[in-house]
Write a protein that holds these residues in place. Structure first.
Motif, PDB file in Angstrom:
ATOM      1  N   LYS A 301      -8.432  13.776  -0.015  1.00  0.00           N
ATOM      2  CA  LYS A 301      -9.814  13.927   0.409  1.00  0.00           C
ATOM      3  C   LYS A 301     -10.624  12.698   0.005  1.00  0.00           C
ATOM      4  O   LYS A 301     -10.365  12.072  -1.014  1.00  0.00           O
ATOM      5  N   ASP A 302     -11.603  12.403   0.820  1.00  0.00           N
ATOM      6  CA  ASP A 302     -12.485  11.263   0.576  1.00  0.00           C
ATOM      7  C   ASP A 302     -13.365  11.539  -0.638  1.00  0.00           C
ATOM      8  O   ASP A 302     -13.855  12.658  -0.821  1.00  0.00           O
ATOM      9  N   THR A 303     -13.574  10.536  -1.477  1.00  0.00           N
ATOM     10  CA  THR A 303     -14.409  10.700  -2.670  1.00  0.00           C
ATOM     11  C   THR A 303     -15.886  10.454  -2.394  1.00  0.00           C
ATOM     12  O   THR A 303     -16.731  10.753  -3.226  1.00  0.00           O
ATOM     13  N   GLY A 304     -16.190   9.895  -1.225  1.00  0.00           N
ATOM     14  CA  GLY A 304     -17.572   9.531  -0.925  1.00  0.00           C
ATOM     15  C   GLY A 304     -17.931   8.134  -1.381  1.00  0.00           C
ATOM     16  O   GLY A 304     -19.003   7.611  -1.053  1.00  0.00           O
ATOM     17  N   VAL A 305     -17.038   7.503  -2.137  1.00  0.00           N
ATOM     18  CA  VAL A 305     -17.257   6.128  -2.582  1.00  0.00           C
ATOM     19  C   VAL A 305     -17.099   5.188  -1.399  1.00  0.00           C
ATOM     20  O   VAL A 305     -16.184   5.353  -0.579  1.00  0.00           O
ATOM     21  N   HIS A 306     -17.990   4.206  -1.301  1.00  0.00           N
ATOM     22  CA  HIS A 306     -17.866   3.239  -0.203  1.00  0.00           C
ATOM     23  C   HIS A 306     -16.667   2.336  -0.457  1.00  0.00           C
ATOM     24  O   HIS A 306     -16.577   1.665  -1.487  1.00  0.00           O
ATOM     25  N   ILE A 307     -15.742   2.335   0.482  1.00  0.00           N
ATOM     26  CA  ILE A 307     -14.529   1.526   0.367  1.00  0.00           C
ATOM     27  C   ILE A 307     -14.534   0.497   1.495  1.00  0.00           C
ATOM     28  O   ILE A 307     -14.458   0.846   2.668  1.00  0.00           O
ATOM     29  N   GLY A 308     -14.661  -0.746   1.105  1.00  0.00           N
ATOM     30  CA  GLY A 308     -14.611  -1.825   2.084  1.00  0.00           C
ATOM     31  C   GLY A 308     -13.189  -2.335   2.223  1.00  0.00           C
ATOM     32  O   GLY A 308     -12.245  -1.776   1.662  1.00  0.00           O
ATOM     33  N   SER A 309     -13.019  -3.389   2.958  1.00  0.00           N
ATOM     34  CA  SER A 309     -11.692  -3.990   3.117  1.00  0.00           C
ATOM     35  C   SER A 309     -11.835  -5.501   3.222  1.00  0.00           C
ATOM     36  O   SER A 309     -12.847  -6.018   3.679  1.00  0.00           O
ATOM     37  N   ARG A 310     -10.797  -6.160   2.764  1.00  0.00           N
ATOM     38  CA  ARG A 310     -10.788  -7.620   2.826  1.00  0.00           C
ATOM     39  C   ARG A 310      -9.342  -8.086   2.859  1.00  0.00           C
ATOM     40  O   ARG A 310      -8.467  -7.474   2.242  1.00  0.00           O
ATOM     41  N   LEU A 311      -9.094  -9.161   3.564  1.00  0.00           N
ATOM     42  CA  LEU A 311      -7.754  -9.726   3.652  1.00  0.00           C
ATOM     43  C   LEU A 311      -7.581 -10.750   2.546  1.00  0.00           C
ATOM     44  O   LEU A 311      -8.074 -11.870   2.635  1.00  0.00           O
ATOM     45  N   VAL A 312      -6.890 -10.353   1.451  1.00  0.00           N
ATOM     46  CA  VAL A 312      -6.763 -11.220   0.270  1.00  0.00           C
ATOM     47  C   VAL A 312      -5.371 -11.120  -0.381  1.00  0.00           C
ATOM     48  O   VAL A 312      -5.248 -10.624  -1.498  1.00  0.00           O
ATOM     49  N   PRO A 313      -4.321 -11.694   0.156  1.00  0.00           N
ATOM     50  CA  PRO A 313      -4.191 -12.252   1.494  1.00  0.00           C
ATOM     51  C   PRO A 313      -3.863 -11.192   2.547  1.00  0.00           C
ATOM     52  O   PRO A 313      -4.072 -11.406   3.721  1.00  0.00           O
ATOM     53  N   SER A 314      -3.304 -10.046   2.122  1.00  0.00           N
ATOM     54  CA  SER A 314      -3.113  -8.943   3.068  1.00  0.00           C
ATOM     55  C   SER A 314      -4.284  -7.984   2.939  1.00  0.00           C
ATOM     56  O   SER A 314      -5.126  -8.116   2.042  1.00  0.00           O
ATOM     57  N   LEU A 315      -4.370  -7.008   3.815  1.00  0.00           N
ATOM     58  CA  LEU A 315      -5.491  -6.067   3.820  1.00  0.00           C
ATOM     59  C   LEU A 315      -5.554  -5.308   2.501  1.00  0.00           C
ATOM     60  O   LEU A 315      -4.574  -4.684   2.089  1.00  0.00           O
ATOM     61  N   GLN A 316      -6.709  -5.362   1.845  1.00  0.00           N
ATOM     62  CA  GLN A 316      -6.893  -4.703   0.560  1.00  0.00           C
ATOM     63  C   GLN A 316      -8.193  -3.913   0.553  1.00  0.00           C
ATOM     64  O   GLN A 316      -9.204  -4.359   1.105  1.00  0.00           O
ATOM     65  N   PRO A 317      -8.203  -2.719  -0.097  1.00  0.00           N
ATOM     66  CA  PRO A 317      -9.452  -1.981  -0.258  1.00  0.00           C
ATOM     67  C   PRO A 317     -10.333  -2.658  -1.302  1.00  0.00           C
ATOM     68  O   PRO A 317      -9.831  -3.208  -2.291  1.00  0.00           O
ATOM     69  N   ILE A 318     -11.637  -2.622  -1.083  1.00  0.00           N
ATOM     70  CA  ILE A 318     -12.591  -3.234  -2.005  1.00  0.00           C
ATOM     71  C   ILE A 318     -13.616  -2.184  -2.436  1.00  0.00           C
ATOM     72  O   ILE A 318     -14.241  -1.536  -1.583  1.00  0.00           O
ATOM     73  N   VAL A 319     -13.766  -2.001  -3.727  1.00  0.00           N
ATOM     74  CA  VAL A 319     -14.756  -1.073  -4.276  1.00  0.00           C
ATOM     75  C   VAL A 319     -15.564  -1.818  -5.326  1.00  0.00           C
ATOM     76  O   VAL A 319     -15.000  -2.350  -6.290  1.00  0.00           O
ATOM     77  N   ASP A 320     -16.877  -1.871  -5.121  1.00  0.00           N
ATOM     78  CA  ASP A 320     -17.772  -2.590  -6.051  1.00  0.00           C
ATOM     79  C   ASP A 320     -17.324  -4.024  -6.273  1.00  0.00           C
ATOM     80  O   ASP A 320     -17.370  -4.543  -7.399  1.00  0.00           O
ATOM     81  N   GLY A 321     -16.855  -4.655  -5.207  1.00  0.00           N
ATOM     82  CA  GLY A 321     -16.458  -6.055  -5.292  1.00  0.00           C
ATOM     83  C   GLY A 321     -15.077  -6.291  -5.864  1.00  0.00           C
ATOM     84  O   GLY A 321     -14.627  -7.435  -5.938  1.00  0.00           O
ATOM     85  N   LYS A 322     -14.378  -5.230  -6.285  1.00  0.00           N
ATOM     86  CA  LYS A 322     -13.063  -5.389  -6.888  1.00  0.00           C
ATOM     87  C   LYS A 322     -11.978  -4.970  -5.889  1.00  0.00           C
ATOM     88  O   LYS A 322     -12.042  -3.868  -5.339  1.00  0.00           O
ATOM     89  N   PRO A 323     -10.983  -5.831  -5.678  1.00  0.00           N
ATOM     90  CA  PRO A 323      -9.913  -5.521  -4.711  1.00  0.00           C
ATOM     91  C   PRO A 323      -8.839  -4.647  -5.324  1.00  0.00           C
ATOM     92  O   PRO A 323      -8.673  -4.564  -6.535  1.00  0.00           O
ATOM     93  N   GLY A 324      -8.094  -3.974  -4.445  1.00  0.00           N
ATOM     94  CA  GLY A 324      -6.930  -3.225  -4.904  1.00  0.00           C
ATOM     95  C   GLY A 324      -7.221  -1.829  -5.407  1.00  0.00           C
ATOM     96  O   GLY A 324      -6.339  -1.174  -5.953  1.00  0.00           O
ATOM     97  N   ASN A 325      -8.464  -1.334  -5.239  1.00  0.00           N
ATOM     98  CA  ASN A 325      -8.815   0.014  -5.690  1.00  0.00           C
ATOM     99  C   ASN A 325      -9.057   0.913  -4.497  1.00  0.00           C
ATOM    100  O   ASN A 325      -9.860   0.577  -3.612  1.00  0.00           O
ATOM    101  N   LEU A 326      -8.397   2.067  -4.488  1.00  0.00           N
ATOM    102  CA  LEU A 326      -8.566   3.014  -3.390  1.00  0.00           C
ATOM    103  C   LEU A 326      -8.719   4.430  -3.967  1.00  0.00           C
ATOM    104  O   LEU A 326      -7.752   5.194  -4.040  1.00  0.00           O
ATOM    105  N   PRO A 327      -9.922   4.785  -4.417  1.00  0.00           N
ATOM    106  CA  PRO A 327     -10.125   6.108  -5.014  1.00  0.00           C
ATOM    107  C   PRO A 327     -10.068   7.215  -3.977  1.00  0.00           C
ATOM    108  O   PRO A 327     -10.718   7.154  -2.940  1.00  0.00           O
ATOM    109  N   LEU A 328      -9.271   8.246  -4.264  1.00  0.00           N
ATOM    110  CA  LEU A 328      -9.135   9.411  -3.386  1.00  0.00           C
ATOM    111  C   LEU A 328      -8.985  10.664  -4.254  1.00  0.00           C
ATOM    112  O   LEU A 328      -8.449  10.601  -5.363  1.00  0.00           O
ATOM    113  N   HIS A 329      -9.463  11.796  -3.739  1.00  0.00           N
ATOM    114  CA  HIS A 329      -9.177  13.072  -4.377  1.00  0.00           C
ATOM    115  C   HIS A 329      -7.822  13.560  -3.879  1.00  0.00           C
ATOM    116  O   HIS A 329      -7.569  13.605  -2.680  1.00  0.00           O
ATOM    117  N   VAL A 330      -6.929  13.933  -4.808  1.00  0.00           N
ATOM    118  CA  VAL A 330      -5.590  14.388  -4.437  1.00  0.00           C
ATOM    119  C   VAL A 330      -5.394  15.807  -4.973  1.00  0.00           C
ATOM    120  O   VAL A 330      -5.628  16.071  -6.138  1.00  0.00           O
TER     121      VAL A 330
END
Length: 330
Positions: A301-330
């Motif tokens: 389930k979605d946490t409601g946190v805004h998750i952006g994306s950036r190619l660095v160098p492959s597609l990565q989730p971005i949360v609060d400017g930090k890459p590689g974070n993908l928060p989800l409710h499991v």
């Protein structure tokens, strides 16, 4: 996800299981995370552009430019040890074993042979991981779609790929995930001769001229933008930016003309032609298997946190400017 994909790629490429707690696995994953963090900075963004414009820079005696990457060092160390000890499976189906068995035909040196494995590892490691991660995010944001997929998976044996490959809705979800979330945004091609490339639709220039084709000279580079081709409303319609697997199943759900071309479905993610992705079948197989196991076993389930994306160098989730974070409710 990265650890899972690394094990799969290591088995296919090397016939070995690094194990999540092995020094090799930890070193490769830490190196990748460091690369992602560096690439997310302005310096990391501008460096590939500068090197592309001035490739001779890599010849300068600068240690940072001359040093081999962590993954390459690990692969070469393991590979050389296996070659020296004769630790090659005669009936092995992994790429390394097959190349060694056909040594006389390939004519590859030890280092060149291992460089091929390094390329395979780089191309297949994080690329599929990013597609899986963002497809799960899309499913977390579309619970009805996720539940529909889970219902289809519940009644089948998800350990048998031949069975999974016949599941229509799983196939549609994977196609939509690859369309929406390609792990790279584009590829480059270089013209080998002068030519004139026709345009699908005329373009009106700023001076009022209408252009229906453009000339290219030998040696000129041009970009094939996968992300544009995969989600262009001019091609896919008004819902091009929406994650909707049903488009692959509905009559007339996919436009009849103007679609991108590629080895898998009408998406540009794996490129096209003689230089299309040679590992696309493996990528599709692993994406299907991992998605099937995860969706059948867990609810996301979605946490409601805004998750952006950036190619660095492959597609990565971005949360609060930090890459590689993908928060989800499991």
């Amino acid at each position: 996800m990265s650890y899972c994909r690394l094990q799969a790629i290591a088995r296919v490429g090397f016939g070995r299981d690094f194990g999540p707690d092995s020094p090799e696995s930890i070193a490769i994953n830490e190196s990748w995370r460091n690369d992602v963090e560096i690439m997310s900075t302005f310096t990391g963004f501008i460096t590939p552009i500068v090197l592309n414009l001035f490739p001779w820079i890599t010849k300068l005696p600068i240690p940072a430019l001359q040093e081999d990457g962590v993954t390459k060092k690990i692969i070469h160390r393991i590979g050389h040890r296996m070659l020296e000890e004769g630790d090659i499976k005669t009936d092995g189906r992994d790429i390394f074993s097959l190349l060694v068995k056909d040594w006389s035909l390939t004519g590859l040196t030890n280092d060149r042979l291992l460089d091929n494995i390094v390329t395979f590892m780089f191309a297949g490691f994080e690329t599929s991981s990013s597609v899986i991660s963002f497809t799960i995010l899309s499913l977390a944001q579309n619970l009805e779609t996720q539940e529909k997929l889970r219902e289809q998976l519940t009644d089948v044996n998800t350990s048998d790929y031949n069975t999974m490959d016949k599941l229509s809705y799983l196939d549609a979800v994977v196609r939509e995930g690859l369309r929406m979330h390609p792990s790279a945004h584009d590829t480059e091609r270089i013209s080998i001769r002068e030519d004139v490339i026709p345009l699908q639709s005329p373009i009106t220039m700023t001076d009022g001229r209408t252009v229906t084709s453009f000339p290219v000279k030998a040696g000129e580079r041009f970009i094939v933008p996968w992300t544009v081709l995969n989600v262009s409303p001019a091609i896919w319609g008004s819902d091009a930016a929406k994650f909707r697997p049903e488009r692959w199943l509905e009559p007339n759900g996919i436009p009849s003309s103007g679609l991108p071309r590629g080895p898998y479905s009408n998406i540009a993610t794996f490129a096209d032609g003689p230089r299309s992705c040679i590992g696309w079948r493996l990528a599709v197989m692993q994406i299907k298997i991992i998605l099937a196991v995860l969706i059948k076993s867990f609810e996301f389930k979605d946490t409601g946190v805004h998750i952006g994306s950036r190619l660095v160098p492959s597609l990565q989730p971005i949360v609060d400017g930090k890459p590689g974070n993908l928060p989800l409710h499991v």
